[in-house]
Design an enzyme around this catalytic site. Structure first.
Site, PDB file in Angstrom:
ATOM      1  N   GLY B  13     -57.349  29.591  -0.700  1.00 27.01           N
ATOM      2  CA  GLY B  13     -56.830  30.939  -0.923  1.00 27.01           C
ATOM      3  C   GLY B  13     -56.987  31.767   0.331  1.00 27.01           C
ATOM      4  O   GLY B  13     -58.021  31.709   1.004  1.00 27.01           O
ATOM      5  N   ALA B  14     -55.945  32.549   0.655  1.00 28.07           N
ATOM      6  CA  ALA B  14     -55.975  33.354   1.875  1.00 28.07           C
ATOM      7  C   ALA B  14     -55.664  34.802   1.567  1.00 28.07           C
ATOM      8  O   ALA B  14     -54.989  35.493   2.315  1.00 28.07           O
ATOM      9  CB  ALA B  14     -54.998  32.797   2.898  1.00 28.07           C
ATOM     10  N   GLY B  18     -60.636  35.282   0.503  1.00 20.88           N
ATOM     11  CA  GLY B  18     -60.564  34.022   1.238  1.00 20.88           C
ATOM     12  C   GLY B  18     -60.658  34.230   2.740  1.00 20.88           C
ATOM     13  O   GLY B  18     -61.419  33.554   3.430  1.00 20.88           O
ATOM     14  N   PHE B 117     -60.922  58.360  -8.083  1.00 14.68           N
ATOM     15  CA  PHE B 117     -60.451  57.215  -8.856  1.00 14.68           C
ATOM     16  C   PHE B 117     -61.158  57.210 -10.199  1.00 14.68           C
ATOM     17  O   PHE B 117     -62.145  57.930 -10.391  1.00 14.68           O
ATOM     18  CB  PHE B 117     -60.715  55.917  -8.075  1.00 14.68           C
ATOM     19  CG  PHE B 117     -59.464  55.142  -7.793  1.00 14.68           C
ATOM     20  CD1 PHE B 117     -58.492  55.649  -6.965  1.00 14.68           C
ATOM     21  CD2 PHE B 117     -59.250  53.892  -8.370  1.00 14.68           C
ATOM     22  CE1 PHE B 117     -57.325  54.930  -6.718  1.00 14.68           C
ATOM     23  CE2 PHE B 117     -58.094  53.165  -8.119  1.00 14.68           C
ATOM     24  CZ  PHE B 117     -57.130  53.687  -7.295  1.00 14.68           C
ATOM     25  N   GLN B 231     -58.588  42.751 -18.193  1.00 11.24           N
ATOM     26  CA  GLN B 231     -58.272  44.178 -18.058  1.00 11.24           C
ATOM     27  C   GLN B 231     -56.790  44.476 -18.243  1.00 11.24           C
ATOM     28  O   GLN B 231     -55.933  43.853 -17.610  1.00 11.24           O
ATOM     29  CB  GLN B 231     -58.697  44.677 -16.672  1.00 11.24           C
ATOM     30  CG  GLN B 231     -58.400  46.153 -16.462  1.00 11.24           C
ATOM     31  CD  GLN B 231     -59.132  46.708 -15.250  1.00 11.24           C
ATOM     32  OE1 GLN B 231     -58.720  46.512 -14.118  1.00 11.24           O
ATOM     33  NE2 GLN B 231     -60.230  47.385 -15.496  1.00 11.24           N
ATOM     34  N   HIS B 233     -54.274  47.388 -17.465  1.00 11.95           N
ATOM     35  CA  HIS B 233     -54.183  48.601 -16.636  1.00 11.95           C
ATOM     36  C   HIS B 233     -53.384  49.654 -17.406  1.00 11.95           C
ATOM     37  O   HIS B 233     -52.360  49.325 -18.016  1.00 11.95           O
ATOM     38  CB  HIS B 233     -53.487  48.261 -15.319  1.00 11.95           C
ATOM     39  CG  HIS B 233     -53.608  49.323 -14.272  1.00 11.95           C
ATOM     40  ND1 HIS B 233     -52.931  50.513 -14.346  1.00 11.95           N
ATOM     41  CD2 HIS B 233     -54.342  49.373 -13.134  1.00 11.95           C
ATOM     42  CE1 HIS B 233     -53.245  51.252 -13.288  1.00 11.95           C
ATOM     43  NE2 HIS B 233     -54.096  50.583 -12.536  1.00 11.95           N
ATOM     44  N   LEU B 243     -46.979  47.395 -11.484  1.00 14.68           N
ATOM     45  CA  LEU B 243     -48.108  48.329 -11.471  1.00 14.68           C
ATOM     46  C   LEU B 243     -47.725  49.688 -10.880  1.00 14.68           C
ATOM     47  O   LEU B 243     -47.056  49.767  -9.865  1.00 14.68           O
ATOM     48  CB  LEU B 243     -49.231  47.719 -10.616  1.00 14.68           C
ATOM     49  CG  LEU B 243     -50.466  48.577 -10.356  1.00 14.68           C
ATOM     50  CD1 LEU B 243     -51.257  48.788 -11.632  1.00 14.68           C
ATOM     51  CD2 LEU B 243     -51.348  47.928  -9.296  1.00 14.68           C
ATOM     52  N   THR B 245     -49.954  52.709  -9.463  1.00 14.57           N
ATOM     53  CA  THR B 245     -51.357  52.830  -9.077  1.00 14.57           C
ATOM     54  C   THR B 245     -52.128  53.920  -9.833  1.00 14.57           C
ATOM     55  O   THR B 245     -51.585  54.981 -10.153  1.00 14.57           O
ATOM     56  CB  THR B 245     -51.501  53.086  -7.565  1.00 14.57           C
ATOM     57  OG1 THR B 245     -52.879  53.299  -7.280  1.00 14.57           O
ATOM     58  CG2 THR B 245     -50.730  54.317  -7.124  1.00 14.57           C
ATOM     59  N   GLU B 246     -53.411  53.616 -10.061  1.00 19.21           N
ATOM     60  CA  GLU B 246     -54.330  54.610 -10.620  1.00 19.21           C
ATOM     61  C   GLU B 246     -54.464  55.815  -9.684  1.00 19.21           C
ATOM     62  O   GLU B 246     -54.874  56.900 -10.096  1.00 19.21           O
ATOM     63  CB  GLU B 246     -55.698  53.943 -10.823  1.00 19.21           C
ATOM     64  CG  GLU B 246     -56.741  54.822 -11.453  1.00 19.21           C
ATOM     65  CD  GLU B 246     -57.969  54.010 -11.894  1.00 19.21           C
ATOM     66  OE1 GLU B 246     -57.799  53.024 -12.632  1.00 19.21           O
ATOM     67  OE2 GLU B 246     -59.081  54.368 -11.481  1.00 19.21           O
ATOM     68  N   ARG B 277     -60.640  52.338 -17.205  1.00 18.50           N
ATOM     69  CA  ARG B 277     -59.325  51.800 -17.567  1.00 18.50           C
ATOM     70  C   ARG B 277     -59.243  51.316 -19.008  1.00 18.50           C
ATOM     71  O   ARG B 277     -58.226  51.502 -19.674  1.00 18.50           O
ATOM     72  CB  ARG B 277     -58.965  50.655 -16.617  1.00 18.50           C
ATOM     73  CG  ARG B 277     -58.613  51.149 -15.243  1.00 18.50           C
ATOM     74  CD  ARG B 277     -58.318  50.016 -14.302  1.00 18.50           C
ATOM     75  NE  ARG B 277     -57.873  50.542 -13.016  1.00 18.50           N
ATOM     76  CZ  ARG B 277     -57.676  49.794 -11.927  1.00 18.50           C
ATOM     77  NH1 ARG B 277     -57.885  48.498 -11.974  1.00 18.50           N
ATOM     78  NH2 ARG B 277     -57.274  50.348 -10.805  1.00 18.50           N
ATOM     79  N   HIS B 341     -53.725  43.105 -16.194  1.00 20.85           N
ATOM     80  CA  HIS B 341     -53.859  43.420 -14.777  1.00 20.85           C
ATOM     81  C   HIS B 341     -54.892  42.581 -14.034  1.00 20.85           C
ATOM     82  O   HIS B 341     -54.674  42.215 -12.885  1.00 20.85           O
ATOM     83  CB  HIS B 341     -54.217  44.898 -14.652  1.00 20.85           C
ATOM     84  CG  HIS B 341     -54.359  45.386 -13.244  1.00 20.85           C
ATOM     85  ND1 HIS B 341     -53.332  45.287 -12.328  1.00 20.85           N
ATOM     86  CD2 HIS B 341     -55.391  45.974 -12.586  1.00 20.85           C
ATOM     87  CE1 HIS B 341     -53.736  45.816 -11.168  1.00 20.85           C
ATOM     88  NE2 HIS B 341     -54.977  46.212 -11.297  1.00 20.85           N
ATOM     89  N   GLU B 373     -61.382  37.666  -7.177  1.00 21.22           N
ATOM     90  CA  GLU B 373     -61.071  37.687  -8.610  1.00 21.22           C
ATOM     91  C   GLU B 373     -61.354  36.338  -9.268  1.00 21.22           C
ATOM     92  O   GLU B 373     -61.678  36.265 -10.452  1.00 21.22           O
ATOM     93  CB  GLU B 373     -59.605  38.090  -8.843  1.00 21.22           C
ATOM     94  CG  GLU B 373     -59.301  38.388 -10.310  1.00 21.22           C
ATOM     95  CD  GLU B 373     -57.903  38.938 -10.535  1.00 21.22           C
ATOM     96  OE1 GLU B 373     -57.251  39.364  -9.565  1.00 21.22           O
ATOM     97  OE2 GLU B 373     -57.463  38.955 -11.698  1.00 21.22           O
ATOM     98  N   ARG B 384     -63.563  46.468 -15.105  1.00 16.83           N
ATOM     99  CA  ARG B 384     -63.687  46.772 -13.686  1.00 16.83           C
ATOM    100  C   ARG B 384     -63.209  48.182 -13.388  1.00 16.83           C
ATOM    101  O   ARG B 384     -62.194  48.613 -13.932  1.00 16.83           O
ATOM    102  CB  ARG B 384     -62.853  45.782 -12.857  1.00 16.83           C
ATOM    103  CG  ARG B 384     -62.854  46.095 -11.377  1.00 16.83           C
ATOM    104  CD  ARG B 384     -62.130  45.048 -10.576  1.00 16.83           C
ATOM    105  NE  ARG B 384     -60.701  44.990 -10.807  1.00 16.83           N
ATOM    106  CZ  ARG B 384     -59.811  45.860 -10.340  1.00 16.83           C
ATOM    107  NH1 ARG B 384     -60.194  46.894  -9.617  1.00 16.83           N
ATOM    108  NH2 ARG B 384     -58.517  45.699 -10.592  1.00 16.83           N
ATOM    109  N   SER B 389     -62.262  46.242  -6.862  1.00 19.58           N
ATOM    110  CA  SER B 389     -61.873  44.840  -6.628  1.00 19.58           C
ATOM    111  C   SER B 389     -61.731  44.562  -5.143  1.00 19.58           C
ATOM    112  O   SER B 389     -62.161  43.517  -4.656  1.00 19.58           O
ATOM    113  CB  SER B 389     -60.580  44.498  -7.364  1.00 19.58           C
ATOM    114  OG  SER B 389     -59.537  45.326  -6.936  1.00 19.58           O
ATOM    115  N   LEU B 390     -61.132  45.508  -4.402  1.00 19.32           N
ATOM    116  CA  LEU B 390     -61.021  45.295  -2.959  1.00 19.32           C
ATOM    117  C   LEU B 390     -62.407  45.211  -2.344  1.00 19.32           C
ATOM    118  O   LEU B 390     -62.676  44.398  -1.466  1.00 19.32           O
ATOM    119  CB  LEU B 390     -60.214  46.419  -2.301  1.00 19.32           C
ATOM    120  CG  LEU B 390     -58.717  46.452  -2.608  1.00 19.32           C
ATOM    121  CD1 LEU B 390     -58.023  47.521  -1.777  1.00 19.32           C
ATOM    122  CD2 LEU B 390     -58.081  45.104  -2.345  1.00 19.32           C
TER     123      LEU B 390
END
Lengths: 302, 571
Positions: B13-14, B18, B117, B231, B233, B243, B245-246, B277, B341, B373, B384, B389-390
């Site tokens: 995974g990149a 990753g 947020f 989750q 969203h 999506l 965004t929040e 959420r 999500h 994830e 979450r 997550s980032l």
């Protein structure tokens, strides 16, 4: 040999080209091959030519396509080798991105906190950071079509992103590199990259800014930079474009050999009646003073 | 013959996790390679819009507050030791990203600016307009190019390989462009292959998010954890489920029902639209179910934010709304609804990404790591928080990378014959040779997705989940018979989609199994037949191992509590 295959299917008004392709793949011909992932113009996978122009399939509504017979023609992107159906080999694309050393090269010690930089100097860069590397601009670049060595709009826009970043310390060497053949002066300003970009990156505008920055930093003059300077100078002197003089001064009046090499073309143009009636060298137009005033005004205001 | 591909650390995974892991392992002196089924910048990290959280002390924020908000957001299922690391190390990683080149939004002082947020008391979300994930992903790829790390691009991993001692020894994978299999040997494998969103239909997730990483780890014997925690969203578009965004609500947008009421007043009087959420998604679903929706949606109203702010800070969703919903956010509210999500669950790891290590004893697969994830520490527990997550990807990607490099130094190159790839090669050949039939991979995928969305959505109950559990074996049977019409070797995406479906089915099975097992409501797992959180019996994680016969086997782990005892959760 490549060939076109026709598929007929029912569509909804909200359908995108990607929706249609996926429906073909799922219900008509499973072997139809394309890259696609996010469906929302974010990932940049589904770049392809649609009715002759590069676009993201997921962002192109079928109803937006002008075609009298409701036929939509999709092809793989141009200026890169095809692997299968709509999938192209992006290796060359990335080689050119790599060529511009696309990573931040700050000078001096790393600060303890973030680099300080004004919002005006930074926030505008999000425009060019919005590039998703889909390849649309490279596909439709007219200069690349005749010169595969040209760095192309995506790599140049990527380079701009660092040249314009106040944290980057390598902009002088970056501009020197871009000043070389196949670099920023090879763009022919056809605007296709601006037209087809799905994210509004405006690659050609970035290239023009790179050129201006290059001249501003005094990179060695090239045909490209002289062309720009002579262009402006001739307008100021004569009020119109003196094409023969533009060519001669761009290549250098001393460069007799190169100028003589234009003779056959000039003669052919003469035979076909394509030389301007005013003769090879133009005089200044009436009212040139007003144009020169504009130039003075521009100089004073910058 | 021995494989030409031998590495200390192989990253699957990149995306953000990753690439961050690969860079950290490289800095740790390991010989690293990345293997990914799509080009790195096409990874789904791209889709993260709103931002990345960090409590910076020089802004008067405290990491403990961020940690507490995260614990509360998780509905007390998150492991607090892991959450403390996340919050404490966040600042360092944000600055590292800035120094690498991420163009975070700046405030008037020339410093990094923040926005609000959900589920958090303070504005501590750093952002790049509303494409923060993309901006970070591209910068990490720049660093990868700078480090010149080898990337197996457009390769599909079919198995994690273990040697005779049970240690991880690499992966079997094939190059999509040529259809050629190879065994890629590695002392350590870090799985950072993203989420499983496509197990549900619709989902905000890209079509590549098929749970491959979780499935191959599970098949190799690694336990999965918290798989029932999925989750939804609160703001996704009808149709494809794209999506919104929040950050829209972070910047001040309202949620409104068909009566024009800001209904969150009744559900979360303090935090309103910025409750966590799971809370907002449930509120929306109740409004819709009770007849105060509009064609299955409620409205997100951004108009009062003004054109300037929308275009500067929410430019991507402005475009998205125009392109995909034909709506001008500055002129009219946009219909949205809850949509699948994110998977809080995944490969159980410790705080260094190991699967998973207890005082030197690997309880999972020795040499196997996971991050992002795909992994489950558990950081996010039952729910979450947005913009965590980032942060998860960079903090725990980095830690997994560093730990894997150190681990690789401590062990010998595994000895496994190259013929190990024969089994998967044969499996694929058999798949390609199946006789033609009417059923298709796409049809099975759709049936799976709609089943999961229908029965494992915002509200769940025994009956529905049982129905899903009864449907899954039939889907698996169909998958075992389905034919692939494209018989070619070159770029056979039909084959890829068939293999992905197998991964998705494994993931679905563990989700349903976990959800039926957990007899309470917590975070995103809300059961109408057990509406209370039950700390006495269920303040614990559900681990799922794969039995030799392929069936899931549960185990349990207590939640790790450091400073915050569970409390009633009110927003």
């Amino acid at each position: 040999m490549p060939y076109f295959q026709e598929f007929t299917l029912e569509t909804e008004p909200s359908d995108t080209v990607l929706d249609a392709l996926i429906r073909i793949r799922e219900s008509v011909d499973e072997s139809l091959t394309l890259r696609c992932s996010c469906r929302g113009a974010i990932c940049g996978s589904c770049g392809m030519r649609i009715n002759g122009h590069a676009a993201l399939a997921c962002k192109t509504k079928l109803v937006s396509l002008e075609s009298s017979d409701a036929l939509v023609q999709v092809e793989p992107m141009n200026n890169m080798p095809v692997i299968k159906d709509l999938v192209t080999d992006m290796g060359g694309f990335w080689d050119k991105i790599r060529h511009v050393q696309p990573w931040l090269q700050p000078t001096g010690p790393t600060p303890d906190a973030e680099y300080l930089a004004s919002p005006e100097s930074m926030n505008h860069l999000t425009g060019v950071m919005g590039c998703i590397m889909c390849g649309a601009c490279v596909s439709d670049c007219a200069a690349l079509e005749v010169d595969h060595q040209f760095l192309g709009p995506a790599a140049l826009a990527k380079s701009y992103r660092f040249v314009a970043d106040p944290r980057d310390g390598a902009s002088a060497s970056r501009l020197l590199d871009l000043n070389k053949p196949n670099g920023m002066w090879d763009c022919t300003r056809c605007m296709e990259c601006i037209e087809v970009c799905p994210k509004g990156v405006g690659a050609m505008d970035r290239i023009m800014t790179l050129r201006a920055k290059g001249i501003g930093q005094g990179v060695p003059s090239t045909c490209g930079s002289r062309h720009a300077e002579v262009f402006a100078d001739l307008i100021e002197q004569k009020g119109r474009l003196d094409e023969p003089m533009l060519a001669m001064r761009t290549f250098g009046l001393g460069n007799i050999g190169h100028i003589l090499s234009f003779l056959p073309m000039t003669l052919r143009a003469l035979v076909r009646g394509k030389l301007p009636k005013s003769g090879p060298l133009h005089r200044a137009i009436p009212g040139i003073d007003r144009i020169r005033r504009l130039f003075r005004y521009m100089r004073n205001s910058t | 013959m021995t494989t030409p591909y031998t590495f200390d650390v192989l990253v699957l995974g990149a995306g953000l996790a990753g690439m961050r892991a690969a860079l950290a392992a490289h800095e740790g002196g390991a010989k690293v390679a990345i293997l990914t089924k799509v080009h790195p910048v096409l990874s789904h990290s791209n889709a993260a819009q709103g931002g990345i959280n960090a409590a910076l002390t020089d802004r008067g924020d405290k990491w403990e507050d961020h940690a507490y908000d995260t614990v509360k957001g998780s509905d007390y299922l998150g492991d607090q030791d892991a959450i403390e690391i996340l919050a404490e190390e966040a600042g360092k990683d944000i600055l590292a990203l800035e120094h690498m080149g991420v163009i975070f939004n700046r405030n008037d002082e020339g410093r990094l600016g923040t926005r609000r947020f959900g589920g958090q008391k303070r504005a501590r979300t750093f952002f790049v307009s509303d494409f923060t994930g993309q901006a970070m992903l591209h910068v990490l790829y720049e660093q990868l190019m700078k480090a010149n790390l080898p990337v197996f691009e457009e390769w599909f991993a079919t198995s994690v390989v273990r040697d005779d001692d049970g240690r991880c020894a690499g992966v079997v994978a094939f190059e999509i462009r040529y259809g050629k299999f190879a065994f890629i040997k590695a002392k350590a494998v870090i799985i950072a292959a993203g989420g499983l969103g496509r197990v549900f239909e619709p989902s905000t997730n890209a079509m590549i998010c098929t749970g491959d990483g979780m499935a191959i780890a599970y098949r190799a014997g690694a336990p999965l954890m918290d798989m029932e925690m999925v989750q939804y969203h609160p703001t996704t578009l009808k149709g494809k489920g794209l999506l919104i965004t929040e950050a829209a609500r972070g910047e001040g947008a309202y949620l409104v029902n068909s009566e024009g009421e800001r209904f969150m007043e009744r559900y979360a009087p303090n935090m309103m639209e910025l409750a966590s959420r799971d809370v907002v998604s449930r509120a929306e679903q109740i409004e819709i179910n009770e007849g105060r929706g509009i064609n299955g949606c409620v409205l997100l109203d951004c108009r009062h934010l003004g054109k300037r702010l929308i275009q500067d800070r929410l430019g991507q969703i402005f475009e998205e709304a125009k392109s995909f919903a034909n709506i001008d956010l500055t002129e009219e509210p946009i219909p949205i609804r809850p949509g699948m999500h994110y998977s809080m669950g995944g490969i159980k790891t410790d705080v260094d990404g190991r699967s998973w290590d207890i005082q030197g004893n690997w309880e999972g697969v020795q040499g196997l790591f996971a991050a992002g994830e795909t992994a489950c520490l558990s950081l996010h527990g039952g729910n979450r928080l947005g913009a965590n997550s980032l942060l998860d990807t960079v903090v725990f990607g980095r830690r997994a990378g560093s730990c894997s490099a150190a681990y690789a130094q401590s062990v010998h190159t595994p000895r496994v014959s190259d013929s190990i790839s024969d089994q998967d090669r044969t499996m694929v050949q058999d798949l390609l040779r199946r006789p033609p039939q009417a059923d298709t991979v796409a049809a099975i995928r759709l049936d799976l997705g709609t089943t999961m969305n229908h029965h494992l959505g915002v509200f769940r109950d025994q009956e529905g989940m049982q129905a899903a559990q009864n449907i899954l074996p039939g889907l698996r049977d169909r998958w075992g018979r389905v034919a692939i019409h494209d018989k070619g070797q070159v770029f056979n995406t039909s084959l890829v989609r068939a293999l992905e479906l197998g991964m998705m089915l494994d993931c679905a099975e563990t989700i349903v199994f976990g959800a039926i097992t957990r007899k309470e409501s917590r975070g995103a797992h809300f059961r109408t037949d057990f509406i209370q959180r039950d700390d006495e019996n269920w303040l614990k994680h559900i681990l799922i191992y794969r039995n030799p016969d392929g069936r899931p086997r549960p185990d349990y782990l207590p939640v790790r509590i450091t400073q915050w005892e569970p409390q009633v959760r009110v927003y």
